[in-house]
Design a protein around this motif. Structure first.
Motif, PDB file in Angstrom:
ATOM      1  N   ALA A 245     -12.290  28.665  -6.802  1.00 38.97           N
ATOM      2  CA  ALA A 245     -11.884  28.631  -5.557  1.00 38.97           C
ATOM      3  C   ALA A 245     -10.750  29.622  -5.071  1.00 38.97           C
ATOM      4  N   GLY A 246      -9.940  30.038  -6.231  1.00 40.31           N
ATOM      5  CA  GLY A 246      -8.872  30.943  -5.943  1.00 40.31           C
ATOM      6  C   GLY A 246      -7.557  29.937  -5.623  1.00 40.31           C
ATOM      7  N   LEU A 247      -7.468  28.819  -6.075  1.00 36.17           N
ATOM      8  CA  LEU A 247      -6.744  27.720  -5.795  1.00 36.17           C
ATOM      9  C   LEU A 247      -5.757  27.177  -6.858  1.00 36.17           C
ATOM     10  N   VAL A 248      -4.452  26.986  -6.619  1.00 34.41           N
ATOM     11  CA  VAL A 248      -3.977  26.268  -7.894  1.00 34.41           C
ATOM     12  C   VAL A 248      -3.312  25.060  -7.006  1.00 34.41           C
ATOM     13  N   ARG A 249      -3.219  23.606  -7.708  1.00 36.14           N
ATOM     14  CA  ARG A 249      -3.013  22.363  -6.939  1.00 36.14           C
ATOM     15  C   ARG A 249      -1.843  21.719  -8.019  1.00 36.14           C
ATOM     16  N   TYR A 250      -0.889  21.517  -7.548  1.00 37.74           N
ATOM     17  CA  TYR A 250       0.246  20.761  -8.030  1.00 37.74           C
ATOM     18  C   TYR A 250       0.322  19.134  -7.785  1.00 37.74           C
ATOM     19  N   ALA A 251       0.330  18.241  -8.517  1.00 35.14           N
ATOM     20  CA  ALA A 251       0.143  16.890  -8.137  1.00 35.14           C
ATOM     21  C   ALA A 251       1.315  16.194  -9.083  1.00 35.14           C
ATOM     22  N   THR A 252       1.910  15.088  -8.356  1.00 37.26           N
ATOM     23  CA  THR A 252       2.772  14.499  -8.953  1.00 37.26           C
ATOM     24  C   THR A 252       2.360  13.480  -9.716  1.00 37.26           C
ATOM     25  N   LEU A 253       3.189  12.911 -10.688  1.00 38.76           N
ATOM     26  CA  LEU A 253       2.620  11.783 -11.496  1.00 38.76           C
ATOM     27  C   LEU A 253       3.899  10.999 -11.956  1.00 38.76           C
ATOM     28  N   GLY A 254       4.068   9.704 -11.323  1.00 39.76           N
ATOM     29  CA  GLY A 254       5.189   8.878 -11.585  1.00 39.76           C
ATOM     30  C   GLY A 254       5.649   8.517 -10.368  1.00 39.76           C
ATOM     31  N   MET A 255       5.491   8.774  -9.315  1.00 36.73           N
ATOM     32  CA  MET A 255       6.055   8.381  -7.638  1.00 36.73           C
ATOM     33  C   MET A 255       5.330   7.135  -7.649  1.00 36.73           C
ATOM     34  N   SER A 256       4.007   6.889  -8.062  1.00 36.95           N
ATOM     35  CA  SER A 256       3.268   5.530  -7.901  1.00 36.95           C
ATOM     36  C   SER A 256       3.621   4.405  -8.746  1.00 36.95           C
ATOM     37  N   ALA A 257       4.429   4.682  -9.792  1.00 40.27           N
ATOM     38  CA  ALA A 257       4.794   3.635 -10.817  1.00 40.27           C
ATOM     39  C   ALA A 257       5.450   2.307 -10.278  1.00 40.27           C
ATOM     40  N   ALA A 258       5.826   2.563  -9.189  1.00 41.55           N
ATOM     41  CA  ALA A 258       6.607   1.363  -8.509  1.00 41.55           C
ATOM     42  C   ALA A 258       6.478   1.545  -6.978  1.00 41.55           C
ATOM     43  N   PRO A 259       6.273   0.494  -6.165  1.00 40.56           N
ATOM     44  CA  PRO A 259       5.833   0.538  -4.662  1.00 40.56           C
ATOM     45  C   PRO A 259       7.030   1.153  -4.098  1.00 40.56           C
ATOM     46  N   MET A 260       7.006   1.837  -2.999  1.00 42.26           N
ATOM     47  CA  MET A 260       7.940   2.223  -1.897  1.00 42.26           C
ATOM     48  C   MET A 260       8.348   0.917  -1.336  1.00 42.26           C
ATOM     49  N   ALA A 261       9.733   0.884  -1.179  1.00 39.38           N
ATOM     50  CA  ALA A 261      10.513  -0.391  -0.754  1.00 39.38           C
ATOM     51  C   ALA A 261      10.980  -0.091   0.712  1.00 39.38           C
ATOM     52  N   ASP A 262      10.775  -0.903   1.584  1.00 39.92           N
ATOM     53  CA  ASP A 262      11.337  -0.763   3.221  1.00 39.92           C
ATOM     54  C   ASP A 262      12.657  -0.877   2.754  1.00 39.92           C
ATOM     55  N   PRO A 263      13.534   0.358   3.347  1.00 44.34           N
ATOM     56  CA  PRO A 263      14.839   0.396   3.450  1.00 44.34           C
ATOM     57  C   PRO A 263      15.617  -0.666   3.837  1.00 44.34           C
ATOM     58  N   THR A 264      15.153  -1.636   4.777  1.00 44.65           N
ATOM     59  CA  THR A 264      15.642  -2.626   5.494  1.00 44.65           C
ATOM     60  C   THR A 264      15.551  -3.960   4.670  1.00 44.65           C
ATOM     61  N   ALA A 265      14.594  -3.906   3.847  1.00 45.15           N
ATOM     62  CA  ALA A 265      14.534  -5.107   2.966  1.00 45.15           C
ATOM     63  C   ALA A 265      15.836  -5.467   2.071  1.00 45.15           C
ATOM     64  N   ALA A 266      16.118  -6.766   2.115  1.00 46.03           N
ATOM     65  CA  ALA A 266      17.277  -7.149   1.209  1.00 46.03           C
ATOM     66  C   ALA A 266      16.902  -6.862  -0.346  1.00 46.03           C
ATOM     67  N   LEU A 267      15.850  -7.220  -0.880  1.00 50.14           N
ATOM     68  CA  LEU A 267      15.234  -7.054  -1.920  1.00 50.14           C
ATOM     69  C   LEU A 267      13.990  -6.367  -2.158  1.00 50.14           C
ATOM     70  N   ALA A 268      13.734  -5.311  -2.975  1.00 44.07           N
ATOM     71  CA  ALA A 268      12.538  -4.765  -3.204  1.00 44.07           C
ATOM     72  C   ALA A 268      11.415  -5.482  -3.882  1.00 44.07           C
ATOM     73  N   ASP A 269      10.476  -5.407  -3.417  1.00 40.71           N
ATOM     74  CA  ASP A 269       9.177  -6.161  -4.134  1.00 40.71           C
ATOM     75  C   ASP A 269       8.760  -5.382  -5.152  1.00 40.71           C
ATOM     76  N   PRO A 270       8.791  -5.837  -6.563  1.00 42.47           N
ATOM     77  CA  PRO A 270       8.165  -5.051  -7.513  1.00 42.47           C
ATOM     78  C   PRO A 270       6.754  -4.818  -7.744  1.00 42.47           C
ATOM     79  N   VAL A 271       6.089  -5.488  -6.839  1.00 43.87           N
ATOM     80  CA  VAL A 271       4.639  -5.459  -6.921  1.00 43.87           C
ATOM     81  C   VAL A 271       4.069  -4.897  -5.744  1.00 43.87           C
ATOM     82  N   LYS A 272       4.195  -5.741  -4.550  1.00 42.98           N
ATOM     83  CA  LYS A 272       3.761  -4.979  -3.150  1.00 42.98           C
ATOM     84  C   LYS A 272       4.458  -4.101  -2.747  1.00 42.98           C
ATOM     85  N   GLY A 273       3.854  -3.248  -1.872  1.00 47.10           N
ATOM     86  CA  GLY A 273       4.250  -2.156  -1.173  1.00 47.10           C
ATOM     87  C   GLY A 273       3.420  -0.927  -1.271  1.00 47.10           C
TER      88      GLY A 273
END
Length: 196
Positions: free
Chosen positions: A43-71
């Protein structure tokens, strides 16, 4: 964490084939982020994919404590035309973008802009990207309850003019403009779309 990343890498390999290169970056105070390169010569394409960002859920910056499972969980995917520019230097900038949720406490979601403050790769006319919706190239990866699925979010490089226009008019308006003008978003040498 390792189990999630093993599943994510398996999903990437299923969708994109075998990576022909990978690089790892670790920033102070963050988990390791890898960037895998997949070449689709046919196809004449190169794709770059990250690996590691999904290890933990992204936390709501307004939350007092980040949930280690949900998100929300995500990885980033950038696709460009092969051989038109030295895009392999994008590995570190992509890792920087993937570390944004850990470093800045933000949730990366479709419609968001991510700004690097410098070119995506040497000589690139893009210093920021628009995060597109998941579900196209790489299907979302369902995880066991109560974990959210991992979404594979495409990145669309934006010129400074496009980024400024998007801030005023919104992501959807910019995507419609690209579509209307037939913009090749995979062209690493493209100029800014007409914004008149």
């Amino acid at each position: 964490m390792g189990e999630v990343l093993a599943l994510v890498e398996a999903r990437l390999r299923t969708a994109l084939g075998e990576p022909d290169a990978r690089a790892a970056v670790t920033f102070l105070g963050t988990d390791r982020i890898e960037v895998l390169r997949f070449v689709d010569a046919e196809a004449g394409l190169v794709r770059y994919a990250t690996l590691g960002m999904s290890a933990a859920p992204m936390a709501d910056p307004t939350a007092a404590l980040a949930d280690p499972v949900k998100g929300p969980r995500a990885e980033l995917v950038l696709t460009v035309r092969l051989g038109r520019a030295d895009t392999d230097k994008v590995l570190r900038p992509l890792a920087v973008l993937a570390a944004t949720p850990q470093v800045e406490g933000v949730i990366v979601a479709p419609g968001a802009s991510l700004d690097l403050g410098g070119p995506l790769w040497p000589g690139a006319g893009f210093s920021s990207v628009l995060v597109a919706g998941s579900g196209g190239l790489v299907e979302d990866l369902e995880l066991d309850e109560p974990m959210d699925p991992v979404r594979f979010l495409p990145l669309l490089p934006m010129t400074p003019n496009e980024a400024a226009w998007k801030r005023v008019h919104g992501a959807q308006a910019l995507e419609e403009r690209w579509l209307a003008k037939g913009t090749d978003l995979r062209d690493p040498l493209r100029g800014s779309v007409s914004l008149d």
